[in-house]
Design an enzyme around this catalytic site. Structure first.
Site, PDB file in Angstrom:
ATOM      1  N   SER A  52       0.801  -1.224   0.000  1.00 20.92           N
ATOM      2  CA  SER A  52       0.000   0.000   0.000  1.00 20.92           C
ATOM      3  C   SER A  52       0.831   1.270   0.000  1.00 20.92           C
ATOM      4  O   SER A  52       0.373   2.314  -0.467  1.00 20.92           O
ATOM      5  CB  SER A  52      -0.949   0.015   1.205  1.00 20.92           C
ATOM      6  N   ASP A 200      -5.766   7.542   9.218  1.00 22.02           N
ATOM      7  CA  ASP A 200      -5.593   6.189   9.747  1.00 22.02           C
ATOM      8  C   ASP A 200      -4.280   6.049  10.513  1.00 22.02           C
ATOM      9  O   ASP A 200      -4.028   5.036  11.160  1.00 22.02           O
ATOM     10  CB  ASP A 200      -5.689   5.140   8.637  1.00 22.02           C
ATOM     11  N   HIS A 203      -0.844   5.409   6.548  1.00 19.27           N
ATOM     12  CA  HIS A 203      -0.503   5.667   5.148  1.00 19.27           C
ATOM     13  C   HIS A 203      -0.122   7.134   4.958  1.00 19.27           C
ATOM     14  O   HIS A 203      -0.840   8.023   5.401  1.00 19.27           O
ATOM     15  CB  HIS A 203      -1.674   5.300   4.229  1.00 19.27           C
TER      16      HIS A 203
END
Length: 233
Positions: A52, A200, A203
């Site tokens: 990611s 979050d 990221h």
């Protein structure tokens, strides 16, 4: 103390997020989309292969760090096309299963950013090392002249000192054994920094990706300068 707490929060959220794979995080610049690049363009290929972090989870394709690398490359008029082959939630085993398909686009420079999800899931690190080594060998098989960069990650200290150290060492050992360029921590200056990550806590946000791009560029730039020498750039 504050920095340590931020890092623990950072990795704690990553451990939960790493279980999810979003199909839309495999960017359009994947092998199917880039077959024509190799057929019609003289540009060389810089391929980013990871999870990611590489895929640019939560930001647009243009804001993810591989795209920021493309902007720098274009500004220098280097003949390279960036391919983002990142996939959220990817483990080293998943990457090994996927690499043959990805290598239908043959890279001239290959940036490998995998293994973080293995560590966060507490997987056997000898298998992680074996998988990453196999990926590197497959890339070298399709292009013996490829330049490879291995991007390291970190795992939280609550997994135990021995596991944490073994995880850190496996990247260094792989880089040495395969004689590839080594980035010790791809999220240097970004991991655990609240203002450089999305809500979050894991990221990178747009600003975070810009910093990651600069970190990667520091290792990538000498390879491109070497590969483009004598071409009038």
């Amino acid at each position: 103390m504050k920095s340590t707490l931020l890092i623990l929060i950072f990795f704690g959220i990553l451990a939960r997020c790493s279980q999810t794979t979003r199909k839309d995080d495999l960017k359009s610049d994947t092998p199917e989309a880039t077959k024509e690049i190799n057929q019609k363009s003289p540009d060389k290929i810089i391929m980013f292969f990871g999870n990611s972090i590489t895929a640019g989870y939560g930001v647009s394709t243009e804001e993810a760090f591989p795209a920021r690398i493309q902007v720098i490359v274009d500004s220098l008029d280097y003949p390279y096309k960036v391919v983002n082959a990142g996939l959220s939630g990817e483990t080293s085993a998943g990457g090994l299963n996927r690499i043959d398909w990805v290598l239908r686009t043959i890279p001239d420079v290959f940036v490998l950013e995998l293994g973080g999800n293995d560590g966060l899931r507490g997987l056997k690190l000898s298998e992680t090392k074996k998988n990453l080594s196999a990926i590197i060998k497959k890339v070298e098989d399709v292009n013996p002249d490829v330049s490879i960069i291995l991007a390291g990650m970190e795992v939280p200290p609550n997994l135990g000192q021995d596991y944490t150290q073994e995880f850190r060492n496996l990247y260094k050992e792989l880089a040495q054994s395969h004689n590839v360029v080594f980035i010790p921590f791809i999220l240097e200056g970004v991991g655990g920094e609240e203002d450089l990550n999305q809500s979050d806590g894991i990221h990178p946000n747009v600003e975070g990706h810009q910093i990651v791009a600069q970190t990667v560029w520091g290792y990538l730039s000498p390879l491109l300068t070497k590969n483009t020498s004598g071409e009038g750039i």
